[in-house]
Design a protein around this motif. Sequence first.
Motif, PDB file in Angstrom:
ATOM      1  N   VAL A 219       0.869  -1.176   0.000  1.00  0.00           N
ATOM      2  CA  VAL A 219       0.000   0.000   0.000  1.00  0.00           C
ATOM      3  C   VAL A 219       0.905   1.225   0.000  1.00  0.00           C
ATOM      4  N   PRO A 220       0.839   2.052  -1.030  1.00  0.00           N
ATOM      5  CA  PRO A 220       1.734   3.214  -1.074  1.00  0.00           C
ATOM      6  C   PRO A 220       1.351   4.265  -0.041  1.00  0.00           C
ATOM      7  N   LEU A 221       2.331   5.063   0.332  1.00  0.00           N
ATOM      8  CA  LEU A 221       2.090   6.213   1.198  1.00  0.00           C
ATOM      9  C   LEU A 221       1.561   7.350   0.345  1.00  0.00           C
ATOM     10  N   LYS A 222       0.527   7.989   0.826  1.00  0.00           N
ATOM     11  CA  LYS A 222       0.037   9.194   0.163  1.00  0.00           C
ATOM     12  C   LYS A 222       0.302  10.377   1.077  1.00  0.00           C
TER      13      LYS A 222
ATOM     14  N   VAL B 116      -1.004  19.865   5.632  1.00  0.00           N
ATOM     15  CA  VAL B 116      -0.437  18.637   5.077  1.00  0.00           C
ATOM     16  C   VAL B 116      -0.996  17.442   5.851  1.00  0.00           C
ATOM     17  N   MET B 117      -1.313  16.374   5.129  1.00  0.00           N
ATOM     18  CA  MET B 117      -1.746  15.117   5.751  1.00  0.00           C
ATOM     19  C   MET B 117      -1.085  13.950   5.030  1.00  0.00           C
ATOM     20  N   THR B 118      -0.932  12.834   5.758  1.00  0.00           N
ATOM     21  CA  THR B 118      -0.399  11.607   5.175  1.00  0.00           C
ATOM     22  C   THR B 118      -1.261  10.424   5.591  1.00  0.00           C
ATOM     23  N   THR B 119      -1.139   9.337   4.840  1.00  0.00           N
ATOM     24  CA  THR B 119      -1.917   8.131   5.123  1.00  0.00           C
ATOM     25  C   THR B 119      -1.127   7.065   5.857  1.00  0.00           C
ATOM     26  N   GLY B 120       0.098   7.368   6.260  1.00  0.00           N
ATOM     27  CA  GLY B 120       0.866   6.352   6.971  1.00  0.00           C
ATOM     28  C   GLY B 120       2.278   6.801   7.268  1.00  0.00           C
ATOM     29  N   PRO B 121       3.108   5.831   7.657  1.00  0.00           N
ATOM     30  CA  PRO B 121       4.495   6.135   7.995  1.00  0.00           C
ATOM     31  C   PRO B 121       5.347   6.334   6.745  1.00  0.00           C
ATOM     32  N   ARG B 122       6.597   6.783   6.966  1.00  0.00           N
ATOM     33  CA  ARG B 122       7.546   6.823   5.864  1.00  0.00           C
ATOM     34  C   ARG B 122       7.660   5.420   5.261  1.00  0.00           C
ATOM     35  N   ILE B 123       7.802   5.368   3.959  1.00  0.00           N
ATOM     36  CA  ILE B 123       8.032   4.067   3.321  1.00  0.00           C
ATOM     37  C   ILE B 123       9.379   3.531   3.832  1.00  0.00           C
ATOM     38  N   HIS B 124       9.413   2.264   4.199  1.00  0.00           N
ATOM     39  CA  HIS B 124      10.609   1.592   4.724  1.00  0.00           C
ATOM     40  C   HIS B 124      11.031   2.109   6.097  1.00  0.00           C
TER      41      HIS B 124
END
Length: 194
Positions: A26-29, A168-176
């Motif tokens: 699932v990619p980070l947005k 700013v908003m994100t859907t999760g943590p940094r990738i990796h």
Amino acid sequence: MPEPEIRKTALQIETIWHEGGPAAEVPLKKGAALVVIKNPFAGAYHAEIAGFMDDLKPLGLRMARELIDALGGDAAAIEGYGKGAIVGAAGEIEHGALWHVPGGYAMRELLPASAAIVPSTKKLGGPGTRLDVPITHSNASYVRSHFDAMEVGLADAPKADELLLVLVMTTGPRIHARVGGLKAEDVKGEDGLR
């Protein structure tokens, strides 16, 4: 004060699949909502400016709703947030501080898990200035995997008598993410920290 005078708005969305390692299932947005408004205090010192925060509250809510929609429409899927402002050259840094309450509380009002303080930054700059908006987990500031930033800006803003306001908003943590610390799934959500 009158309603904020908007010159333009923008949405910037990033979808991040990997940072050199394996692609995420699932990619980070990451998304940013930006608005450029006339700075009603530009060009002179004004002792009383705090009332403008109330005028900015509806704008903050509108921006937060648009950003949630741009990130998929599910407020419960948002895990990180931040805010910022760029003040045009005829203003002062305190004019950017007016965004703390209306920007931060707008996101916290719409996001179900948002006990953490909303990180923020502000600076003076002219057209084309870029801003690194800090991001933390929306419900627990100690979740290291969500320490991040998003660079934002517009080529023609802010002009000297303008403010560029950002959420700013994100859907999760940094990738990796793999540097340890409190995991998002272990958040208690009691104090905004853990």
